[in-house]
Design an enzyme around this catalytic site. Structure first.
Site, PDB file in Angstrom:
ATOM      1  N   VAL A  44     -17.660  13.065  -1.731  1.00 49.45           N
ATOM      2  CA  VAL A  44     -18.449  14.050  -2.479  1.00 49.45           C
ATOM      3  C   VAL A  44     -18.265  15.387  -1.775  1.00 49.45           C
ATOM      4  CG1 VAL A  44     -20.742  14.690  -3.306  1.00 49.45           C
ATOM      5  CG2 VAL A  44     -20.126  12.267  -3.122  1.00 49.45           C
ATOM      6  N   GLU A  45     -17.445  16.247  -2.386  1.00 44.30           N
ATOM      7  CA  GLU A  45     -17.139  17.532  -1.747  1.00 44.30           C
ATOM      8  C   GLU A  45     -18.194  18.582  -2.098  1.00 44.30           C
ATOM      9  OE1 GLU A  45     -13.020  18.302  -2.721  1.00 44.30           O
ATOM     10  OE2 GLU A  45     -12.370  16.741  -1.316  1.00 44.30           O
ATOM     11  N   ASN A  46     -18.076  19.727  -1.445  1.00 48.63           N
ATOM     12  CA  ASN A  46     -19.089  20.776  -1.603  1.00 48.63           C
ATOM     13  C   ASN A  46     -18.417  22.140  -1.507  1.00 48.63           C
ATOM     14  OD1 ASN A  46     -21.404  22.639  -0.575  1.00 48.63           O
ATOM     15  ND2 ASN A  46     -22.422  20.772  -1.217  1.00 48.63           N
ATOM     16  N   ALA A  47     -18.945  23.117  -2.232  1.00 45.16           N
ATOM     17  CA  ALA A  47     -18.392  24.468  -2.183  1.00 45.16           C
ATOM     18  C   ALA A  47     -18.442  25.022  -0.761  1.00 45.16           C
ATOM     19  CB  ALA A  47     -19.170  25.377  -3.130  1.00 45.16           C
ATOM     20  N   CYS A  54     -17.246  11.868   3.186  1.00 45.88           N
ATOM     21  CA  CYS A  54     -16.168  10.911   2.916  1.00 45.88           C
ATOM     22  C   CYS A  54     -16.690   9.701   2.146  1.00 45.88           C
ATOM     23  CB  CYS A  54     -15.541  10.439   4.223  1.00 45.88           C
ATOM     24  SG  CYS A  54     -14.479  11.654   5.021  1.00 45.88           S
ATOM     25  N   GLU A  56     -16.176   6.598   2.860  1.00 44.35           N
ATOM     26  CA  GLU A  56     -16.691   5.572   3.766  1.00 44.35           C
ATOM     27  C   GLU A  56     -18.131   5.870   4.158  1.00 44.35           C
ATOM     28  OE1 GLU A  56     -13.931   7.307   3.965  1.00 44.35           O
ATOM     29  OE2 GLU A  56     -12.294   6.227   4.918  1.00 44.35           O
ATOM     30  N   CYS A  87     -10.637   8.663   8.238  1.00 42.88           N
ATOM     31  CA  CYS A  87     -10.562   9.779   9.179  1.00 42.88           C
ATOM     32  C   CYS A  87     -11.245   9.372  10.491  1.00 42.88           C
ATOM     33  CB  CYS A  87     -11.234  11.017   8.597  1.00 42.88           C
ATOM     34  SG  CYS A  87     -13.041  10.947   8.584  1.00 42.88           S
TER      35      CYS A  87
HETATM   36  N1  THU Z   1     -11.533  11.530   2.616  1.00 39.11           N
HETATM   37  C1  THU Z   1     -12.295  10.413   2.516  1.00 39.11           C
HETATM   38  O1  THU Z   1     -13.204  10.336   1.692  1.00 39.11           O
HETATM   39  N2  THU Z   1     -12.020   9.372   3.330  1.00 39.11           N
HETATM   40  C2  THU Z   1     -11.000   9.339   4.215  1.00 39.11           C
HETATM   41  O2  THU Z   1     -10.850   8.362   4.936  1.00 39.11           O
HETATM   42  C3  THU Z   1     -10.077  10.462   4.307  1.00 39.11           C
HETATM   43  C4  THU Z   1     -10.486  11.695   3.592  1.00 39.11           C
HETATM   44  C5  THU Z   1     -11.822  12.639   1.725  1.00 39.11           C
HETATM   45  C6  THU Z   1     -12.484  13.817   2.357  1.00 39.11           C
HETATM   46  C7  THU Z   1     -12.111  14.936   1.404  1.00 39.11           C
HETATM   47  O3  THU Z   1     -13.057  14.968   0.360  1.00 39.11           O
HETATM   48  C8  THU Z   1     -10.777  14.516   0.860  1.00 39.11           C
HETATM   49  O4  THU Z   1     -10.636  13.144   1.176  1.00 39.11           O
HETATM   50  C9  THU Z   1      -9.615  15.306   1.426  1.00 39.11           C
HETATM   51  O5  THU Z   1      -9.652  15.291   2.787  1.00 39.11           O
END
Ligand code: THU
Length: 175
Positions: A44-47, A54, A56, A87
């Site tokens: 779930v990304e954010n501005a 992530c 996970e 990550c």
């Molecule tokens: N991301 C994850 O959700 N899990 C990972 O293990 C690697 C990266 C997401 C974070 C970000 O929203 C997007 O992938 C690009 O980095």
């Protein structure tokens, strides 16, 4: 194996709901607990970029919310040719609830591609046992209590004016 298929299906479904308008890189994850329950999560990304989370992290939060305290396996699904391994921060998040031999499966849209153990992805790691001065966590102890609550507030040294809700006072239900 049914568990892996189910885990992949849950992670792939979660990936479809990922909110990733900035990276355009959707990730799905699912954690399996020893009781057989599966908890999915998506990124779930954010501005305000650093506030994004992530897949996970979402799956682990759902697991903890349900009262579960141990991870038996993890599945991560992402697009592209490269292996979408967790990550660094998420390796540590998994470490809190998993043992060194816990499998972490990495998948593409077509299905699982490769499996690692947690110890392969996060060797010589730091965990709850370092704070308790005794072995803790699944795969690191035979103490059943550790499966429930790796970090017992009562084990921590707290200032006298601070109280922390315990399992009993919070009335948390246990499966
Ligand atoms: N991301 C994850 O959700 N899990 C990972 O293990 C690697 C990266 C997401 C974070 C970000 O929203 C997007 O992938 C690009 O980095």
């Amino acid at each position: 194996m049914a568990a892996i298929d189910d885990l992949f299906a849950a992670a792939a479904a979660a990936q479809a709901n990922a909110y990733a308008p900035y990276s355009r890189f959707k990730v799905g994850a699912a954690v399996l607990t020893p009781s057989g329950r599966i908890f999915p999560g998506c990124n779930v990304e954010n501005a305000a970029y650093p506030q994004g989370s992530c897949a996970e992290a979402g799956a682990i939060a759902a697991m903890a919310l349900a009262g579960e305290r141990a991870i038996a396996a993890v599945m991560v699904v992402g697009d592209g040719d490269a292996l979408v391994t967790p990550c660094g921060g998420c390796r540590q998040r998994i470490r809190e609830f998993a043992g060194p031999g816990t499998p972490i499966h990495v998948a593409g849209p077509e299905g699982p591609r490769r499996s690692f153990t947690l110890d392969e992805l996060l060797p010589a790691s730091f965990g709850p046992d370092h704070l308790h001065h005794r072995p803790l966590g699944p795969g690191r102890s035979d103490d059943a209590r550790d499966q429930q609550l790796p970090c017992q507030p009562s084990d921590r040294a707290l200032p006298p004016d601070r109280t922390v809700a315990t399992e009993a006072t919070a009335g948390a239900a246990r499966p």
